[in-house]
Write an enzyme that holds these catalytic residues in place. Sequence first.
Site, short mmCIF file in Angstrom:
data_model
loop_
_atom_site.label_atom_id
_atom_site.label_comp_id
_atom_site.label_asym_id
_atom_site.label_seq_id
_atom_site.Cartn_x
_atom_site.Cartn_y
_atom_site.Cartn_z
N ASP A 170 88.83 -90.55 -74.89
CA ASP A 170 89.92 -91.41 -74.42
C ASP A 170 91.21 -90.66 -74.74
O ASP A 170 91.60 -90.57 -75.90
CB ASP A 170 89.85 -92.76 -75.17
CG ASP A 170 91.06 -93.64 -74.90
OD1 ASP A 170 91.89 -93.28 -74.04
OD2 ASP A 170 91.17 -94.70 -75.54
N LYS A 191 101.13 -88.10 -71.83
CA LYS A 191 100.33 -88.67 -70.73
C LYS A 191 101.23 -89.23 -69.63
O LYS A 191 100.86 -89.25 -68.46
CB LYS A 191 99.43 -89.77 -71.29
CG LYS A 191 98.42 -90.33 -70.32
CD LYS A 191 97.49 -91.27 -71.06
CE LYS A 191 96.51 -91.95 -70.14
NZ LYS A 191 95.62 -92.85 -70.91
N GLU A 213 89.63 -95.94 -67.20
CA GLU A 213 89.59 -96.59 -68.50
C GLU A 213 88.97 -98.00 -68.44
O GLU A 213 88.12 -98.33 -69.28
CB GLU A 213 91.01 -96.65 -69.10
CG GLU A 213 91.46 -95.27 -69.56
CD GLU A 213 92.96 -95.15 -69.75
OE1 GLU A 213 93.66 -96.17 -69.71
OE2 GLU A 213 93.43 -94.01 -69.95
N ASP A 236 94.56 -104.57 -70.87
CA ASP A 236 94.78 -103.46 -71.80
C ASP A 236 96.23 -103.43 -72.25
O ASP A 236 97.12 -103.01 -71.51
CB ASP A 236 94.39 -102.15 -71.08
CG ASP A 236 94.56 -100.92 -71.96
OD1 ASP A 236 95.19 -101.03 -73.04
OD2 ASP A 236 94.10 -99.84 -71.56
#
Length: 619
Positions: free
Chosen positions: A24, A87, A187, A211
């Site tokens: 991850d 990211k 994800e 999330d």
Amino acid sequence: MPLIPINMREGAIARTEETIVGIDLGTTNSLVAYIKDGKPHCIRDAAGKHTLVPSVVHFTPEGEVLVGDAAREKLISDPANTIYSVKRLMGKSYRDVADFQSFLGYQVFDDDTDSLVKIRVRDRFFTPIELSAEILRALKRRAETELGRPVSKAVITVPAYFNDNQRQATRDAGRLAGLDVLRIVNEPTAAALAYGIGLDSTHTETIAVYDLGGGTFDISILKIHEGMFEVLATNGDTFLGGDDFDRALADLLLQQAGFNSDAVASDKATAQALRLQAESVKKALSKADTCEGNVLGKTVRIQRTDFERAIEPLVQRTLDCCANALRDAGLQPKDIEKVVLVGGSTRVPFVKQRVAEFFGQQPFDGLDPDEVVALGAAVQADILAGNQRDLLLLDVTPLSLGIETVGGLMDVIIPRNSKVPIRAARQYTTSVDGQKNLKIAVYQGERDLVQHNRKLGEFILSGIPPMPAGLPKIEIAFIINADGILTVRAKELRSGIEQQIDIRPAYGITEEDMARMLMDSIAHAAEDMRARALLEARNEAQTLLLAGEKFLQQNDALLSETEKATTRSFLRALQEIIPGDDKDRIHSAIQQLNEYTAPLARRVMDATIREAMQGKKIP
Ligand code: AMP
């Protein structure tokens, strides 16, 4: 890149002895997991304590690269040389990130606004791919230390909304870190897999994955059908998360302690200390109803309900995103069968409660919300390793796959949106007498002519025993395994000769390319149909020319000179028309030739039969 071996007889992927890890690669934290004793398990640091590796990279003045906790410590003391949130920059141009440059403590640099961003650290420039590779290297080392052997294969997760550039950048980062990235997984898909959702391929269900991390919020609506995870909608806020809870709570703490918030904001160190204090109070309030905090030397007591009131508007914003995602998917909250919680901020009881109210059900929260994506990536890795054999159909073919047939026509063997793994085969034959070789060119796309599609590869089936045209039986089989690798096999069934190639069809094609190819196929449908009709007419004419020549040669004695001359003149006429682009003229020339030669063919056939029967007694 090595391919995963496939056991063709069983149609399954052969087991690989090497452990494939699940990663991850997060905005704030990253984790690496693998399947240990049949269960997914996140790997801890050398001290056996933390599974999270802060996604932070620091460059020391000596040129050393620090990753994780050691790098995070430098965030305050040396922000210019400490890179976080990389990211957010993956696969982006400077134009894309100009808006949030001020949010980053380091220098994002590019002289050309359309090219990909670079990050300046002292006198060097790094791409987000290189920086992500540093994080991945650290995770790879962590896994190698735990397993005691090299690790070179991984599954890496990305947000469902990542476009192909961002996915490709993630894949490239993996490669740079020495990892063969077997699959990029969404994800939310990984989070579902961690809970075993989607592993029963007979069940269809629609789920929501909520999330809420430190700095970002994502909601994804997934439809799981026969083991495929289809993203119906995504929504979210790239600047909403636990950090905002901390800020809201910091304000509250200051207020309760009787300080002016502006006075603190101007002093960086104090603001940072307060932020850390707020985060620890927040975490404590996830367990207790009340908690004491120290604000600039003053002790204050905070009630959980006060905190909840402070964050209510923020939580409401996440629910608004959920409503938008549902609307985009054409669904109501009651249509959602399962809700999965991901991200550290879903530990806040108030968040859980509001999500449960919104969807009218208790969400899945049994696993550590920070680890759930990595755990699911490990499950996916294990499936790819072939260790869970009855599983798993995760993908569909994005574009049709086929081969080039005579005249440059696309002959589709596996239509787009087919589930993988899949095997499909079709038989072909030769168009010329004695043909020994057959070129098999494999294409991807929706257009009728291969020239408008994308060529994936080609190979030659050689050594076909000489046979008259039309007699060889050549089976072309397309096999796509669960990892998306296409194998094309050609076999001449009479002689058994065989050739095959492996192709990775999905790689290197961007989503934009894919969309363009689909749009083109619609836009050019009429034109394609005309082109196809012309080519088919030409192919038919060519076949007929060959058949006509053969007919004349083989039946020379049975035909009169006039018949031969007339047939030849029809054949010549047809030959002249073939290169033109009037399919109707070709058709009418074909018809004229057929009409003239049909009675001749009948007569020749009768004669041949008579000859064959001569001297043979009928019992
Ligand atoms: P993630 O980006 O998923 O690692 O989430 C990190 C966020 O979760 C940070 O804002 C943390 O403060 C928050 N967080 C972690 N543990 C807790 C907890 N026990 N209660 C509330 N928030 C938490």
